[in-house]
Design an enzyme around this catalytic site. Sequence first.
Site, PDB file in Angstrom:
ATOM      1  N   ASP A  27     -74.286  45.733  -0.824  1.00 16.64           N
ATOM      2  CA  ASP A  27     -74.877  44.498  -1.352  1.00 16.64           C
ATOM      3  C   ASP A  27     -75.623  44.733  -2.660  1.00 16.64           C
ATOM      4  O   ASP A  27     -76.091  43.800  -3.283  1.00 16.64           O
ATOM      5  CB  ASP A  27     -75.761  43.790  -0.307  1.00 16.64           C
ATOM      6  CG  ASP A  27     -77.075  44.497  -0.019  1.00 16.64           C
ATOM      7  OD1 ASP A  27     -77.406  45.504  -0.673  1.00 16.64           O
ATOM      8  OD2 ASP A  27     -77.794  44.024   0.886  1.00 16.64           O
ATOM      9  N   ASP A  28     -75.727  45.995  -3.071  1.00 14.92           N
ATOM     10  CA  ASP A  28     -76.482  46.295  -4.285  1.00 14.92           C
ATOM     11  C   ASP A  28     -75.622  46.216  -5.544  1.00 14.92           C
ATOM     12  O   ASP A  28     -76.146  46.348  -6.647  1.00 14.92           O
ATOM     13  CB  ASP A  28     -77.097  47.696  -4.179  1.00 14.92           C
ATOM     14  CG  ASP A  28     -78.143  47.769  -3.070  1.00 14.92           C
ATOM     15  OD1 ASP A  28     -78.991  46.871  -3.007  1.00 14.92           O
ATOM     16  OD2 ASP A  28     -78.092  48.714  -2.264  1.00 14.92           O
ATOM     17  N   SER A  59     -78.424  41.497  -2.668  1.00 10.43           N
ATOM     18  CA  SER A  59     -79.245  41.809  -1.497  1.00 10.43           C
ATOM     19  C   SER A  59     -79.770  40.531  -0.846  1.00 10.43           C
ATOM     20  O   SER A  59     -79.946  39.515  -1.516  1.00 10.43           O
ATOM     21  CB  SER A  59     -80.440  42.673  -1.914  1.00 10.43           C
ATOM     22  OG  SER A  59     -80.003  43.961  -2.249  1.00 10.43           O
ATOM     23  N   ASN A 134     -77.325  51.453   1.391  1.00  6.91           N
ATOM     24  CA  ASN A 134     -78.203  50.488   0.751  1.00  6.91           C
ATOM     25  C   ASN A 134     -79.426  51.177   0.162  1.00  6.91           C
ATOM     26  O   ASN A 134     -79.844  52.225   0.618  1.00  6.91           O
ATOM     27  CB  ASN A 134     -78.652  49.480   1.820  1.00  6.91           C
ATOM     28  CG  ASN A 134     -79.356  48.284   1.231  1.00  6.91           C
ATOM     29  OD1 ASN A 134     -78.771  47.552   0.438  1.00  6.91           O
ATOM     30  ND2 ASN A 134     -80.612  48.077   1.591  1.00  6.91           N
ATOM     31  N   SER A 167     -77.891  52.544   5.449  1.00  5.45           N
ATOM     32  CA  SER A 167     -79.037  52.168   4.616  1.00  5.45           C
ATOM     33  C   SER A 167     -79.947  53.370   4.461  1.00  5.45           C
ATOM     34  O   SER A 167     -80.232  54.076   5.433  1.00  5.45           O
ATOM     35  CB  SER A 167     -79.807  51.009   5.252  1.00  5.45           C
ATOM     36  OG  SER A 167     -78.938  49.909   5.477  1.00  5.45           O
TER      37      SER A 167
END
Length: 347
Positions: A27-28, A59, A134, A167
């Site tokens: 998501d970054d 994010s 993440n 993550s």
Amino acid sequence: MRFATTLAAVLSLASTSSALNILLNNDDGFGSGNLRELYKLLKAAGHDVLIVAPATQQSGQGGRSDFSTYPNLTSSSQYDIVPAGAPAVGTDPNDSSIWYYNGTPAACTFVALDYVLPRYYPGWTPDLALAGPNYGTNLGPFVYSLSGTLGATYAAVSRSIPAIALSASNAAVPYFNVTNSSHPAALAAKASYAVVKQFINATAEGARVLPLGYGVNVNIPELFDDTLPPVVKSRLTGEAETDVAVYDEEKGTFTWGNLRPLAAGVNACYNGDCSLPGETAVVANGGISVSAFTIDYDAPSIPYTEMVFAKVENLFSSGEGGNETSGYRTKPAPKKRMMTGRDVYRM
Ligand SMILES: *[C@@H]1O[C@H](CO)[C@@H](O)[C@H](O)[C@H]1NC(C)=O
Ligand SMILES: *[C@@H]1O[C@H](CO)[C@@H](O)[C@H](O)[C@H]1NC(C)=O
Ligand SMILES: *[C@@H]1O[C@H](CO)[C@@H](O)[C@H](O)[C@H]1NC(C)=O
Ligand SMILES: *[C@@H]1O[C@H](CO)[C@@H](O)[C@H](O)[C@H]1NC(C)=O
Ligand SMILES: *[C@@H]1O[C@H](CO)[C@@H](O)[C@H](O)[C@H]1NC(C)=O
Ligand SMILES: *[C@@H]1O[C@H](CO)[C@@H](O)[C@H](O)[C@H]1NC(C)=O
């Protein structure tokens, strides 16, 4: 001796399984140092790896599947890797296996499966989907629904692909700034790969890495060197956080905080082994947490669930396989259009 295991030692163990097709997302953004470092490790291990990840930082999108309304990028991508005006879905000019899409992480999963793969890699089906690592941990059930990393992951699980969310606890860094293997992004990727590699190694050739409907959530504490922290079997609930809305009287706006004392609701344990430590505490204590989840969100078959249904039992008419209770349904009900919440914003 587990504490003395180094990441380098884990990486050096030859894989016993065949190469997998691995779909990578995050998501970054597709220029993330963490993502690109993991990509390099997976490729070096002989896997066939494709990245399909957001064109920009995404994010906090959770499982939201938001597709761009424009066929082109309206502004340049992350780190200007791709200029404005380029197609909304395309590849990094330096690496044709690295795709971006101008949408949310879950949308990237779907665009990968329904556009990129069938059109450009016919016959290539992912054996495993990974999201991350993440920048920052994604711990507990509340964050599960908020995290784009998890959103990309459960989107893949929903499409029957074994998927692992990863993550770590390092800060954002562009991929081109990661210049050596002791950079925090490189360490995050090595720790991620150490866990992923075990899942792959423990899977017989041709077998699923995870059962249907299952995903795994891996969280990694801050890393200072190549020492692999203890890896701990954990659960999402247990010392998990949820939000409190914090009002700023002067600004008249809200921000979020962590509720104290911890909320009982987000920590209620009904599924799985309630004696396992919560992943939040595991990572706070310096461990790598490995939690298993399923996307079967139905409540388990326990007395509480019966109590819930019992309250509305006299409303339940006989569906298929049930009994008529009211005599109301004497002829087949006409098929009705079912509008979903998503239709409301599509219109
Ligand atoms: C592609 O690679 C070259 C040389 O390694 C680098 O100078 C350039 O910035 C890269 N371009 C992108 C878009 O990453
Ligand atoms: C938008 O992308 C298409 C290819 O998808 C390209 O042909 C077109 O020139 C682009 N438009 C602009 C304004 O850049
Ligand atoms: C990346 O490198 C550039 C150039 O060295 C530097 O200015 C920038 O602060 C770095 N960014 C990060 C997040 O490391
Ligand atoms: C690796 O990169 C980091 C961050 O850029 C830097 O602080 C460190 O000194 C470098 N280490 C080596 C051994 O080059
Ligand atoms: C890989 O898997 C095999 C079979 O499950 C097992 O015997 C072996 O110990 C594993 N290797 C590692 C490094 O975990
Ligand atoms: C329907 O009702 C009959 C008679 O009351 C009962 O024996 C049967 O188990 C019921 N079937 C279902 C599916 O509830």
